[in-house]
Design an enzyme around this catalytic site. Sequence first.
Site, short mmCIF file in Angstrom:
data_model
loop_
_atom_site.label_atom_id
_atom_site.label_comp_id
_atom_site.label_asym_id
_atom_site.label_seq_id
_atom_site.Cartn_x
_atom_site.Cartn_y
_atom_site.Cartn_z
N CYS A 98 0.87 -1.18 0.00
CA CYS A 98 0.00 0.00 0.00
C CYS A 98 0.90 1.23 0.00
O CYS A 98 2.01 1.19 -0.55
CB CYS A 98 -0.99 -0.02 1.17
SG CYS A 98 -0.23 -0.07 2.82
N TRP A 99 0.48 2.33 0.60
CA TRP A 99 1.28 3.56 0.52
C TRP A 99 2.57 3.46 1.33
O TRP A 99 3.65 3.70 0.82
CB TRP A 99 0.43 4.74 1.02
CG TRP A 99 1.21 6.01 1.22
CD1 TRP A 99 1.39 6.68 2.39
CD2 TRP A 99 1.91 6.76 0.23
NE1 TRP A 99 2.16 7.81 2.21
CE2 TRP A 99 2.50 7.88 0.88
CE3 TRP A 99 2.13 6.62 -1.13
CZ2 TRP A 99 3.27 8.84 0.21
CZ3 TRP A 99 2.90 7.56 -1.81
CH2 TRP A 99 3.45 8.65 -1.14
#
Length: 350
Positions: A98-99
């Site tokens: 993810c981020w």
Amino acid sequence: MKYPALLNFRDILPQLGEFDTIIDARSESEFALDHIPGAINCPVLNDEERIRVGTMYKQVNAFEAKKVGAALVAKNIARHIEERFADKPREWKPLVYCWRGGNRSGSLAHVLARIGWPVIQLDGGYKAYRAHVSEKLSETPPHSFKVICGTTGSGKSRLLEVMAGIGAQVLDLEQLAAHRGSVLGNLPSQPQPTQKMFESMIWKKLRDFDPALPVFVESESKKVGQLRVPDAVMEKMRQSPCVSLTLSRPNRVRLLMEDYEHFTQSPDTLNAQLDCLVQLHGREKIDSWHQMAHSGRMPELVDELLVEHYDPAYLRSINRNFVQFDAAEVVELDDISKEAFLAAARHLHG
């Protein structure tokens, strides 16, 4: 190894091509801006849901936001498993990120691991990947470049396409940028990628190339449409040996009429782009080109654009920007047929 395993990008990099699936758990808009090449998007929270949960964090409290977020995450993970992963065998090996490698990828990786798959979670997430790409693209590429030079319409892009088809290593920046690299170069049916996505694609290409073999690239300027070629790549290109591709002007007109068919069928679109040249050529000249376009005199217009705009610009810039151009190998095309380009490609590829 205990799964889900949390590994940093440098540890993952040597085995990046060995994962069966690379899963980007971020929202659809984050994925559209840039992602690891080859990844698929399985949002744990989509754009609308992220806004909803984020607003609750600020306006209510973290506890209430987490309850809503957890329910949404659970539903989304369940849907992804049912729709995309239910048929995967026990040996299926996914990479999830993810981020920043936090809750979103962690939630998805945990569930996949509990099912029994050997899932890896990227520590540091996309942010760590992006830092690696930026670092690598700031370094001089270890490859030897051969730069295909030539006036507009000489067939540089076609030659690169044919060369790639016969197995040569080709870095086609215009293809990656979805732009033909001139004032008329935008592709109406294909928007340009973001700058970060453009850099990701360049990084992937260079990483996959064999440094012992030459890389063929076109003599681009620093910008391809709205996108900027990384400085280290640009500098390497400008210092590299050149190939001068030549083609007669009548054949160049024929080639451009084929490649820019969308403009020849839409004079208004062409004329809107020609207006960008008013400062260089004056209103009177642009108006005369507008008249040619509207009266169907496209071959005449293309020829005049070559003589009065493109060729002078090329001659002004090529020696200044590509220091080995004076010693370039000359490759002359006598036609724009597939056979002519294939012969030139085979000659250069060796």
